[in-house]
Scaffold this motif. Structure first.
Motif, mmCIF file in Angstrom:
data_model
loop_
_atom_site.group_PDB
_atom_site.id
_atom_site.type_symbol
_atom_site.label_atom_id
_atom_site.label_comp_id
_atom_site.label_asym_id
_atom_site.label_seq_id
_atom_site.Cartn_x
_atom_site.Cartn_y
_atom_site.Cartn_z
ATOM 1 N N GLU A 63 6.242 0.829 9.111
ATOM 2 C CA GLU A 63 5.599 -0.168 9.961
ATOM 3 C C GLU A 63 4.239 -0.627 9.452
ATOM 4 N N SER A 64 3.591 0.195 8.625
ATOM 5 C CA SER A 64 2.217 -0.140 8.237
ATOM 6 C C SER A 64 2.119 -0.844 6.895
ATOM 7 N N GLY A 65 3.255 -1.224 6.309
ATOM 8 C CA GLY A 65 3.205 -2.082 5.141
ATOM 9 C C GLY A 65 3.212 -1.355 3.817
ATOM 10 N N ILE A 66 2.464 -1.895 2.855
ATOM 11 C CA ILE A 66 2.459 -1.430 1.471
ATOM 12 C C ILE A 66 1.064 -0.953 1.122
ATOM 13 N N HIS A 67 0.984 0.212 0.482
ATOM 14 C CA HIS A 67 -0.303 0.755 0.075
ATOM 15 C C HIS A 67 -0.291 1.083 -1.410
ATOM 16 N N ILE A 68 -1.396 0.778 -2.068
ATOM 17 C CA ILE A 68 -1.564 1.078 -3.491
ATOM 18 C C ILE A 68 -2.594 2.185 -3.610
ATOM 19 N N TRP A 69 -2.219 3.238 -4.352
ATOM 20 C CA TRP A 69 -3.052 4.438 -4.452
ATOM 21 C C TRP A 69 -3.501 4.664 -5.886
ATOM 22 N N ASP A 70 -4.768 5.025 -6.046
ATOM 23 C CA ASP A 70 -5.248 5.597 -7.294
ATOM 24 C C ASP A 70 -5.224 7.113 -7.084
ATOM 25 N N LEU A 71 -4.325 7.800 -7.775
ATOM 26 C CA LEU A 71 -4.077 9.207 -7.485
ATOM 27 C C LEU A 71 -5.236 10.115 -7.876
ATOM 28 N N ARG A 72 -6.235 9.571 -8.550
ATOM 29 C CA ARG A 72 -7.455 10.350 -8.802
ATOM 30 C C ARG A 72 -8.340 10.398 -7.553
ATOM 31 N N LYS A 73 -8.066 9.463 -6.608
ATOM 32 C CA LYS A 73 -8.828 9.400 -5.347
ATOM 33 C C LYS A 73 -7.838 9.225 -4.204
ATOM 34 N N PRO A 74 -7.080 10.267 -3.891
ATOM 35 C CA PRO A 74 -5.927 10.098 -3.005
ATOM 36 C C PRO A 74 -6.228 10.080 -1.511
ATOM 37 N N LYS A 75 -7.483 10.151 -1.110
ATOM 38 C CA LYS A 75 -7.773 10.203 0.325
ATOM 39 C C LYS A 75 -7.478 8.894 1.045
ATOM 40 N N SER A 76 -7.629 7.775 0.348
ATOM 41 C CA SER A 76 -7.360 6.484 0.979
ATOM 42 C C SER A 76 -6.862 5.512 -0.076
ATOM 43 N N PRO A 77 -6.038 4.532 0.321
ATOM 44 C CA PRO A 77 -5.499 3.579 -0.661
ATOM 45 C C PRO A 77 -6.575 2.636 -1.182
ATOM 46 N N VAL A 78 -6.392 2.158 -2.400
ATOM 47 C CA VAL A 78 -7.328 1.196 -2.976
ATOM 48 C C VAL A 78 -6.964 -0.232 -2.581
ATOM 49 N N GLU A 79 -5.754 -0.415 -2.077
ATOM 50 C CA GLU A 79 -5.320 -1.749 -1.654
ATOM 51 C C GLU A 79 -4.275 -1.598 -0.555
ATOM 52 N N GLU A 80 -4.323 -2.497 0.423
ATOM 53 C CA GLU A 80 -3.332 -2.513 1.494
ATOM 54 C C GLU A 80 -2.754 -3.920 1.612
ATOM 55 N N LEU A 81 -1.423 -3.986 1.668
ATOM 56 C CA LEU A 81 -0.716 -5.252 1.842
ATOM 57 C C LEU A 81 0.054 -5.191 3.153
ATOM 58 N N PRO A 82 0.233 -6.316 3.831
ATOM 59 C CA PRO A 82 0.776 -6.269 5.189
ATOM 60 C C PRO A 82 2.241 -5.887 5.302
ATOM 61 N N GLY A 83 3.014 -6.021 4.222
ATOM 62 C CA GLY A 83 4.406 -5.608 4.310
ATOM 63 C C GLY A 83 5.283 -6.629 4.993
ATOM 64 N N HIS A 84 6.216 -6.147 5.837
ATOM 65 C CA HIS A 84 7.248 -6.992 6.414
ATOM 66 C C HIS A 84 7.159 -6.988 7.939
ATOM 67 N N THR A 85 7.856 -7.931 8.558
ATOM 68 C CA THR A 85 7.799 -8.035 10.017
ATOM 69 C C THR A 85 8.616 -6.937 10.689
ATOM 70 N N HIS A 86 9.523 -6.303 9.950
ATOM 71 C CA HIS A 86 10.218 -5.105 10.419
ATOM 72 C C HIS A 86 9.940 -4.025 9.390
ATOM 73 N N TRP A 87 10.785 -3.023 9.255
ATOM 74 C CA TRP A 87 10.503 -1.939 8.315
ATOM 75 C C TRP A 87 10.433 -2.426 6.873
ATOM 76 N N THR A 88 9.421 -1.957 6.155
ATOM 77 C CA THR A 88 9.324 -2.188 4.715
ATOM 78 C C THR A 88 10.114 -1.077 4.033
ATOM 79 N N TRP A 89 11.193 -1.440 3.374
ATOM 80 C CA TRP A 89 12.161 -0.441 2.917
ATOM 81 C C TRP A 89 11.973 -0.039 1.457
#
Length: 351
Positions: A230-256
């Motif tokens: 439900e919360s879309g797409i997240h891009i992670w830098d695994l050297r700093k895994p506490k929070s994503p470096v980018e967030e995209l809105p995803g889809h109007t239903h489940w992003t599969w």
């Protein structure tokens, strides 16, 4: 921007969920896909894009005994692939080989090279290392991660090691790091877990709810993209895994599903149960360190990350695959068995 009508279509006889780029076929842009019928005999289709890029041609049609829930082409041998399948009561996984002269046979039969038969739980996926020839395979079930040694010449697969994810984690899938042959990510309801295959131990985790799919960036080290219900797409830098470096809105239903382009930095596809495929442009910073202020500033300067939305589907889209040979081409698969191949060339000028 809406699109989709420009795509080249191909119809399967039955419902389907999975499609794979045939990376080892360097002469053609080709894909493998398999059907999901409980009562009918299932099929694996080898599909190739015509030399003129105007039609999809069925190069091979092979019967498969059970419902296909996962399919992956071997990255170094175009005739070998894996499937995860269900009889309706139990799950299995196997490695198959397409016969060498399949085009000259009336009813070519797949050869089962090996069965991955050590699982007692529901199997979710089989992973090949994406970056070259490797004699190891990974299979993931609800609770366990298996590392296999595969010998195609001897038609055998042996378990090398196995590890449980723990009682509180039900695994749903995973991704093998293309930059590190010993690093694998597994997804579950509440996190992405990272494993070192040498010791078969967890090394880190990203705590996140309802992660459906994960995919490593083929071009940049340390970058992982996740699709969440439900919360879309997240891009992670695994050297700093506490929070994503980018967030995209995803889809109007489940992003599969989500997949990174093998060649163009920041070019991402996502698919969802809203019958849509979205094309995103979300380049990650090359800097090792970025302050929250600089990230916010870059967001303010950035154009809309959604390059295009392909909505010419009538059912949920579960399968996505970029072409390795022509990385501006991708194939999508909706649950009703419809394959659509699209070119993203019109959008490359905006990268």
């Amino acid at each position: 921007m809406q699109g989709g009508s420009s795509g080249i279509g191909y119809g399967l006889k039955y419902q389907a969920r999975c499609i794979s780029d045939v990376k080892a076929d360097t002469d053609h842009t080709s894909f493998l896909t398999g059907t999901l019928s409980l009562r009918e005999e299932n099929e694996v289709h080898l599909i190739r894009l015509s030399s003129g890029g105007t039609e999809l041609i069925c190069e091979g049609l092979f019967s498969h005994p059970d419902e296909i829930w996962d399919l992956a082409s071997c990255p170094f041998d175009q005739r070998i692939f894996s499937t995860v399948f269900s009889t309706g009561e139990s799950y299995g996984a196997a490695i198959w080989q397409i016969p060498e002269l399949y085009g000259q046979l009336n009813s070519p039969q797949l050869e089962r090279i090996a069965s991955l038969d050590a699982h007692a739980r529901k199997i979710n996926c089989v992973l090949w290392w994406p970056s070259g020839r490797h004699d190891k395979l990974i299979s993931i079930d609800d609770e366990n991660l298996f590392l296999w040694a595969l010998d195609c010449s001897k038609k055998a697969a042996q378990v090398q090691s196995k590890q449980s994810s723990g009682m509180l984690h039900y695994l749903s899938g995973g991704a093998w790091d293309p930059h590190d042959i010993n690093a694998v990510a597994t997804t579950c309801e509440s996190s992405v877990q990272f494993w070192d295959l040498r010791a078969m131990k967890k090394t880190n985790a990203v705590e996140r709810a309802h992660i459906r799919n994960a995919n490593y960036d083929m071009k940049k080290n340390h970058i992982l993209v996740t699709a969440e219900d439900e919360s879309g797409i997240h891009i992670w830098d695994l050297r700093k895994p506490k929070s994503p470096v980018e967030e995209l809105p995803g889809h109007t239903h489940w992003t599969w599903a989500v997949t990174c382009n093998p060649e163009y930095d920041g070019l991402i596809l996502s698919a969802g149960t809203d019958s849509t495929v979205n094309l995103w442009m979300a380049p990650t910073s090359a800097e090792d360190e970025a302050t929250s202020e600089s990230i916010a500033e870059s967001h303010a300067q950035q154009a809309d990350p959604l390059l295009n939305s392909y909505s010419d589907y009538e059912d949920s889209v579960y399968g996505l695959a970029w072409s390795s040979r022509e990385p501006w081409i991708f194939a999508s698969l909706s649950y009703d068995g419809r394959v659509v191949v699209e070119s993203v060339k019109p959008f490359l000028s905006r990268i």
